[in-house]
Design an enzyme around this catalytic site. Sequence first.
Site, PDB file in Angstrom:
ATOM      1  N   SER A  19     -26.645 -13.208  30.452  1.00 53.83           N
ATOM      2  CA  SER A  19     -25.638 -13.950  31.216  1.00 53.83           C
ATOM      3  C   SER A  19     -26.107 -14.386  32.600  1.00 53.83           C
ATOM      4  CB  SER A  19     -24.375 -13.110  31.355  1.00 53.83           C
ATOM      5  OG  SER A  19     -24.665 -11.934  32.067  1.00 53.83           O
ATOM      6  N   HIS A  37     -21.981 -13.526  25.117  1.00 55.13           N
ATOM      7  CA  HIS A  37     -22.185 -14.892  25.611  1.00 55.13           C
ATOM      8  C   HIS A  37     -22.747 -15.794  24.510  1.00 55.13           C
ATOM      9  CE1 HIS A  37     -21.135 -13.850  29.723  1.00 55.13           C
ATOM     10  NE2 HIS A  37     -21.745 -12.702  29.478  1.00 55.13           N
ATOM     11  N   LYS A  76     -13.972 -13.585  26.180  1.00 50.93           N
ATOM     12  CA  LYS A  76     -14.666 -14.737  26.770  1.00 50.93           C
ATOM     13  C   LYS A  76     -14.329 -15.991  25.940  1.00 50.93           C
ATOM     14  CE  LYS A  76     -18.345 -11.736  28.583  1.00 50.93           C
ATOM     15  NZ  LYS A  76     -17.688 -11.300  29.806  1.00 50.93           N
TER      16      LYS A  76
HETATM   17  N1  PLP Z   1     -21.708  -7.347  27.308  1.00 47.81           N
HETATM   18  C1  PLP Z   1     -22.017  -8.432  28.025  1.00 47.81           C
HETATM   19  C2  PLP Z   1     -23.342  -9.101  27.813  1.00 47.81           C
HETATM   20  C3  PLP Z   1     -21.103  -8.947  28.966  1.00 47.81           C
HETATM   21  O1  PLP Z   1     -21.412 -10.029  29.689  1.00 47.81           O
HETATM   22  C4  PLP Z   1     -19.857  -8.290  29.137  1.00 47.81           C
HETATM   23  C5  PLP Z   1     -18.869  -8.783  30.114  1.00 47.81           C
HETATM   24  O2  PLP Z   1     -19.134  -9.160  31.192  1.00 47.81           O
HETATM   25  C6  PLP Z   1     -19.583  -7.163  28.359  1.00 47.81           C
HETATM   26  C7  PLP Z   1     -20.524  -6.713  27.463  1.00 47.81           C
HETATM   27  C8  PLP Z   1     -18.270  -6.460  28.483  1.00 47.81           C
HETATM   28  O3  PLP Z   1     -17.298  -7.214  27.819  1.00 47.81           O
HETATM   29  P1  PLP Z   1     -15.753  -6.888  28.012  1.00 47.81           P
HETATM   30  O4  PLP Z   1     -15.269  -7.718  29.146  1.00 47.81           O
HETATM   31  O5  PLP Z   1     -15.107  -7.216  26.708  1.00 47.81           O
HETATM   32  O6  PLP Z   1     -15.667  -5.415  28.319  1.00 47.81           O
END
Ligand code: PLP
Length: 416
Positions: A203, A231, A262
């Site tokens: 990200s 993502h 997301k």
């Molecule tokens: N994994 C990645 C790569 C993320 O970017 C995020 C969120 O920012 C998460 C996990 C966590 O996701 P959640 O918001 O559903 O807890």
Amino acid sequence: PTATSPTSPSLFTKRRSSRAPSLVAELRRRLENELEGIRGAGTWKSERVIASRQGPHLRLAGGILNFCANNYLGLSSHPEVIRAAVEALEKFGAGLSSVRFICGTQSIHKDLEEKIARFHQREDAILYASCFDANAGIFEALLTPEDAVLSDELNHASIIDGIRLCKANKYRYKHMDMQDLEAKLQDAQKHRLRLVATDGAFSMDGDIAPLREICQLAQKYDALVFIDECHATGFLGPNGRGTDELLGVMDKVTIINSTLGKALGGAAGGYTTGPKPLIDLLRQRSRPYLFSNSLPPAVVGCASKALDLLMESNAIAQSMAAKTQRFRSKMMAAGFTISGKDHPICPVMLGDARLAAVMAEDMLNRGIYVIGFSYPVVPKGKARIRVQISAVHSDEDIDRCVEAFTEVGRKHRALP
Ligand code: PLP
């Protein structure tokens, strides 16, 4: 304005004998140079257009263009997604006041799990309150001290924390470095089971894990592959299934964790999808699943409708891909360096942390909401402004953003 107003006196005074059109062209060129000079001197005065009456609280015309949400497909405000949430709320109530195994499993939870598994073409799926929880739960439940996990050094914090919680042997390979991964896999041959864990798309950089190569190495060294698709789910690949579809390895990736918070409606929630016995084990052993409340019905309704829309047609995902392409190519033509490739996360690389901060501030002054990232979120000297494209941006929105970047970039000498 004062009497020292900087309009050039020479502008209209020199004689021109050529025909009228070329005179106008000459005038235009001179005016543009003059305007460029004002911009370059940093003395340009913009006018904000107010859409409300005068007072201490104003509403600006045009509002703020948002380029910093993970709302890749625009489904967070899709009318059908909202309607589905309201219907689920009315039919199934506000929440379960319970964890899943005590008194918290409704038909909509089971339906959504089935739909997620079908979307990813996997055997089964399990819901969590977030993908952070899904990542916190999986490694501890799956891996023992006899096993090994090999993790990309730039994996998301929740993967790092999940791995910390497990007792397996831990290897950290250099970001997307296949030589380093191979060396670590060779060393990990002494362990019973090997799991390679990587973000599908990263990200901060908008770069995509080399899953084909990772899967080849996993096959060679008898390892399983886990990807975090937060993502990627919903928009990468011809049908938006994710990085594994994009790179043609859907049958080689064993476990997927992803988010509902997301692209899939943006409310909240996460999941693991993969082999049925693994999902069954997670229902028995995964601590964030066992000891945390069920997903609220409205949230389930949103995600379920988002998946329906994506399974009906790939038009939304394709539209986002076209907007991404437009932004990336126009920004690069303007002289910016954009990290990653073909991903709606478009980091505008600036290097200096202060420059990223002041440029982001100036972008907001021009009605464009973007965020500067600097150390410790990204490495020192690699500050950037992260732009995120959505299917619901219009071409004009994208162009306005590029124009604002160009102006601000020139002003702060990030562009020649
Ligand atoms: N994994 C990645 C790569 C993320 O970017 C995020 C969120 O920012 C998460 C996990 C966590 O996701 P959640 O918001 O559903 O807890």
